[in-house]
Design an enzyme around this catalytic site. Structure first.
Site, mmCIF file in Angstrom:
data_model
loop_
_atom_site.group_PDB
_atom_site.id
_atom_site.type_symbol
_atom_site.label_atom_id
_atom_site.label_comp_id
_atom_site.label_asym_id
_atom_site.label_seq_id
_atom_site.Cartn_x
_atom_site.Cartn_y
_atom_site.Cartn_z
ATOM 1 N N GLU A 1 0.847 -1.204 0.000
ATOM 2 C CA GLU A 1 0.000 0.000 0.000
ATOM 3 C C GLU A 1 0.875 1.243 0.000
ATOM 4 O O GLU A 1 2.048 1.171 0.355
ATOM 5 C CB GLU A 1 -0.837 0.048 1.295
ATOM 6 C CG GLU A 1 -1.948 -0.934 1.352
ATOM 7 C CD GLU A 1 -2.674 -0.871 2.699
ATOM 8 O OE1 GLU A 1 -2.168 -0.229 3.636
ATOM 9 O OE2 GLU A 1 -3.749 -1.470 2.784
ATOM 10 N N ASP B 1 1.494 10.397 3.900
ATOM 11 C CA ASP B 1 2.221 11.233 4.842
ATOM 12 C C ASP B 1 1.255 12.204 5.506
ATOM 13 O O ASP B 1 1.135 13.361 5.108
ATOM 14 C CB ASP B 1 3.330 11.986 4.098
ATOM 15 C CG ASP B 1 4.354 12.518 5.067
ATOM 16 O OD1 ASP B 1 4.287 12.179 6.260
ATOM 17 O OD2 ASP B 1 5.235 13.279 4.628
ATOM 18 N N TYR C 1 -6.797 2.467 6.293
ATOM 19 C CA TYR C 1 -5.911 1.323 6.096
ATOM 20 C C TYR C 1 -6.068 0.218 7.139
ATOM 21 O O TYR C 1 -5.251 -0.690 7.191
ATOM 22 C CB TYR C 1 -4.452 1.750 5.987
ATOM 23 C CG TYR C 1 -3.958 2.642 7.109
ATOM 24 C CD1 TYR C 1 -3.912 2.183 8.414
ATOM 25 C CD2 TYR C 1 -3.530 3.936 6.843
ATOM 26 C CE1 TYR C 1 -3.465 2.997 9.432
ATOM 27 C CE2 TYR C 1 -3.086 4.760 7.862
ATOM 28 C CZ TYR C 1 -3.056 4.283 9.137
ATOM 29 O OH TYR C 1 -2.625 5.083 10.152
ATOM 30 N N LYS D 1 10.772 3.100 3.312
ATOM 31 C CA LYS D 1 10.812 4.565 3.259
ATOM 32 C C LYS D 1 11.561 5.032 2.020
ATOM 33 O O LYS D 1 12.653 4.535 1.721
ATOM 34 C CB LYS D 1 11.531 5.109 4.492
ATOM 35 C CG LYS D 1 10.832 4.765 5.801
ATOM 36 C CD LYS D 1 9.741 5.738 6.122
ATOM 37 C CE LYS D 1 10.296 6.877 6.920
ATOM 38 N NZ LYS D 1 9.252 7.718 7.477
HETATM 39 S S1 IVH Z 1 -0.671 0.445 8.857
HETATM 40 C C1 IVH Z 1 0.116 -1.430 12.814
HETATM 41 N N1 IVH Z 1 -0.868 1.492 6.459
HETATM 42 O O1 IVH Z 1 2.415 5.238 9.053
HETATM 43 C C2 IVH Z 1 0.308 -0.785 11.540
HETATM 44 N N2 IVH Z 1 0.008 2.835 8.205
HETATM 45 O O2 IVH Z 1 4.907 4.684 10.542
HETATM 46 C C3 IVH Z 1 -0.379 0.499 11.501
HETATM 47 N N3 IVH Z 1 0.582 5.116 7.542
HETATM 48 O O3 IVH Z 1 1.122 5.388 12.294
HETATM 49 C C4 IVH Z 1 -0.237 1.258 10.345
HETATM 50 N N4 IVH Z 1 -0.026 4.921 5.433
HETATM 51 O O4 IVH Z 1 -0.025 6.753 10.491
HETATM 52 C C5 IVH Z 1 -0.498 1.683 7.742
HETATM 53 N N5 IVH Z 1 -1.116 2.308 4.308
HETATM 54 C C6 IVH Z 1 -0.757 2.503 5.579
HETATM 55 C C7 IVH Z 1 -0.249 3.732 6.035
HETATM 56 C C8 IVH Z 1 0.137 3.855 7.367
HETATM 57 C C9 IVH Z 1 0.473 5.734 6.368
HETATM 58 C C10 IVH Z 1 1.141 5.732 8.764
HETATM 59 C C11 IVH Z 1 0.345 5.497 10.014
HETATM 60 C C12 IVH Z 1 1.289 4.880 11.005
HETATM 61 C C13 IVH Z 1 2.608 5.257 10.430
HETATM 62 C C14 IVH Z 1 3.649 4.260 10.853
#
Ligand code: IVH
Length: 669
Positions: free
Chosen positions: A115, A119, A224, A315
């Protein structure tokens, strides 16, 4: 007169029509009516609701335009913590991740789902019976702020679902770049400073007190994750991908740039392609999120403390740009640190225009051989603050000029000093206006004494006029009320607001006072720990450095800084003045002298009648206990209010003692 059946039906029709138009416009990008018709429908509904307030349902689209009730953001505990993701930066990291997954699943087949990593700001939405009942920020992962009203203004978020289900949906709130640019143009047109980047602006917008202002900002969201709140709920959904398709059917905004793949090679290809095309997206992403698709396998693999083991963020490399370094200026912080700043020819990079970058300190400038008039490569990494990576030496001009740290502070002209073994230079004059300004700004901040109305420009003005020479003068402002009210450009009302807010700040607890007075290396958490351990300021003043260092989580660097602070005459004088002004220099009575909850862990659940959750947590912590968000064998007590759900069940299963509010109250006393 109550509304008749015809009117009730009419309101429902209008609501449905508008919510449907919102979905088509904001989620599907396929509007089916023009703006004018939309506005007319909305107006009609607003009129009806005005006439018959009982028709104003919580899922009415009129709720999206915000209201004038000032938002307060009570704390909510996330039943399941909102974790973060571990990061990977190259193909090797991804291979390593895949090897771990392979081992954990012991050779069983698995698929990944890739996915976009949006940001923005993570939020959680709770639906009960199909109705949006709570929206919250991620906060520190276990507790966030309740921002339901503000999230209701996000038009892509459904207020009501077709199914009467109980679910929690998580996702990222962000700005479309177009909207971000529009807001910045508006800022500029109105003579206000531009916002630095979409992500922080989104974060700031979600915390605005006036939901109408939030509504005006047109935030967006992609979801998500999905969780059914009723543990008994069995669904046919077996994979993350299915979950997302289910959400999509429920009209949630779900991004389509998603791919289920069979192996890590395909993951890498997805990452590569996405990185190459990232600039074509109308919003910012900072990577790809790779997840194990099967929900069963996710569960099997599990999580470590802060992040799931079944997912990883890939990243992207920081975006870079080249621009001219026009000048190097110096910034003086609240403890006198002098930081060189690169003044740049404005350049567009990753969603915002950059005209300044930090240069950290003079060693750094020397090491990178950075000179005024050089062309430099700048980048925006994980941090918001851009940094200068290197000089483009081929483009060095004849008039390039090496930088030399001056001997005097650029603000107060007093000598500056570089302590042995440190990279920073400091202005040694505690009365330096830049330091005073920095200290006052820190003192009045929301996380500190929370004094409203004393913004940057007002503080600057008050310093210039001699009303503020240090933080203690804040509590003398009332004696200057007349003069302040006669100042040009300040309304009597805004002065009243400031003075009232100053008065209210005297109620701030000891730990906040301790944080606010600006002891180097003492952040809000350390201040809490110190306040709890030492109970009052005199104990702290009389403590030896070793006593301070002995405290768990306080290292020698903090201990030394605290000790030095309380052995400086001017600081002690300041404390005396603040004490006379009526600030709290001791912990609340209930906690003073008692650590009776030490070693105990509490979990709160259900609706509490006597306390706000935040208050109950504070009481527990002030007595040395811990408030946790999930029940385990280690939990000492579950404090259950009414409507307690799964945590109560779990407590009973595990044989954890469950107490009522009355019992809790007795324990506290
Ligand atoms: S899953 C337990 N999916 O990235 C996993 N997070 O660095 C939870 N984020 O706090 C996150 N796009 O705010 C997930 N497609 C995506 C995402 C995503 C952005 C953010 C989210 C999370 C942070 C982690």
């Amino acid at each position: 007169m109550p509304a008749d059946k015809k009117t009730i039906d009419k309101a429902k029709k209008l609501r449905d029509r508008i919510l449907d138009a919102d979905h088509k416009y904001y989620v599907l990008s396929k509007p089916d009516i023009d703006d004018y018709t939309y506005d007319m429908l909305m107006k009609e509904l607003q009129e009806l609701e005005k006439q018959y307030p009982e028709l104003r349902t919580p899922d009415s689209p009129t709720q999206r335009v915000g209201n004038d009730l000032s938002n307060e953001f009570p704390t909510v505990i996330h039943e399941v913590p909102m974790l973060s993701l571990s990061n990977s930066y190259d193909e090797n990291d991804l291979d390593e991740f895949d090897r771990r997954i392979n081992n954990l699943l012991k050779g069983v087949d698995y698929q990944y789902v890739c996915e976009l990593k949006f940001d923005g700001i993570a939020v959680s939405l709770t639906y009960r019976n199909g109705l949006l009942v709570q929206g919250a920020t991620r906060g520190d992962g276990s507790r966030g702020d309740e921002i339901t009203n503000n999230l209701k203004t996000v038009r892509s978020i459904p207020l009501r679902l077709d199914k009467n289900i109980d679910i929690e949906v998580r996702g990222e709130v962000f700005f479309m770049l177009k909207e971000f640019f529009r807001i910045n143009e508006e800022q500029e047109a109105e003579g206000r400073p531009r916002y630095a980047n979409p992500r922080n602006t989104a974060a700031g917008s979600l915390k605005l007190k006036d939901s109408r202002e939030v509504a005006a900002r047109k935030l967006n969201m992609y979801c998500y994750s999905l969780r059914f709140l009723d543990a008994k709920e069995h669904t046919k959904l077996v994979s993350h991908y299915d979950n997302m398709q289910f959400l999509k059917k429920l009209r949630f905004p779900v991004n389509d740039n998603t791919k289920v793949v069979k192996n890590i090679g395909e993951v890498k290809r997805f990452c590569e392609e996405t990185e190459a095309n990232r600039d074509e997206l109308p919003y910012e992403i900072d990577g790809v999120v790779v997840k194990i698709d099967s929900l069963k396998q996710q569960e099997k693999i599990g999580s470590i403390a802060k992040s799931p083991r079944w997912a990883i963020a890939y990243k992207f490399k920081a975006k870079q740009a080249v621009t001219k370094l026009k000048d190097i200026t110096l910034q003086v912080g609240r403890i006198g640190t002098i930081t060189p700043v690169a003044e740049l020819e404005p350049v567009f990079l990753a969603g915002s225009t950059i005209s300044r970058a930090t240069l950290h300190n003079s060693d750094e400038i020397e090491r990178k051989d950075i000179r005024v008039n050089d062309y430099v490569k700048i980048e925006k990494g994980g941090d918001v603050i851009p940094k200068v990576v290197e000089v483009v030496k081929e483009r060095r001009a004849k008039n390039s000029r090496p930088f030399k740290m001056p001997e005097k502070c650029p603000v107060c002209r007093q000598p500056i000093h570089r302590p042995d073994g440190e990279a920073n230079h400091y202005c040694t004059n505690v009365m330096c206006p830049a330091q005073v300004q920095g200290r006052i700004e820190h003192f009045v901040a929301r996380s500190a004494m929370d004094i409203e109305g004393l913004g940057y420009q007002i503080v600057e003005k008050f310093i210039q006029l001699g009303y503020l020479k240090d933080i203690t003068d804040i509590y003398k402002l009332r004696s200057k009320e007349k003069e302040l009210k006669s100042l040009e450009r300040f309304g009597a009302k805004s002065i009243d607001n400031i003075l009232n807010s100053v008065e209210r700040s005297k109620e701030r607890p000891f730990d906040k006072v301790l944080y606010s007075i600006g002891i180097r290396h003492v952040g809000d958490r350390t201040a809490k720990i110190l306040a709890r351990q030492f109970k009052d300021i005199d104990n702290l003043i009389n403590a030896k450095a070793e006593d301070i260092e002995k405290i768990h989580e306080v290292g020698p660097r903090i201990a030394e800084s605290v000790y030095d602070f309380f052995h400086t005459k001017t600081n002690l004088q300041m404390i005396e003045k603040l004490r006379k002004a009526g600030l709290k220099f001791e912990s609340e009575k209930s906690s003073a002298g008692s650590n009776k909850f030490e070693g105990l862990t509490f979990v709160l659940t259900g609706t509490l009648e006597k306390y706000k959750r935040e208050e109950a947590q504070e009481i527990i912590e002030s007595l040395g206990g811990k408030a946790s968000s999930s029940v385990s064998k280690k939990t000492s007590y579950v404090l259950a209010g009414s409507d307690a759900g799964s945590k109560l069940t779990k407590a009973k299963e595990l044989g954890v003692k469950v107490i009522t509010e009355d019992e809790f109250e007795k324990m506290v006393k």
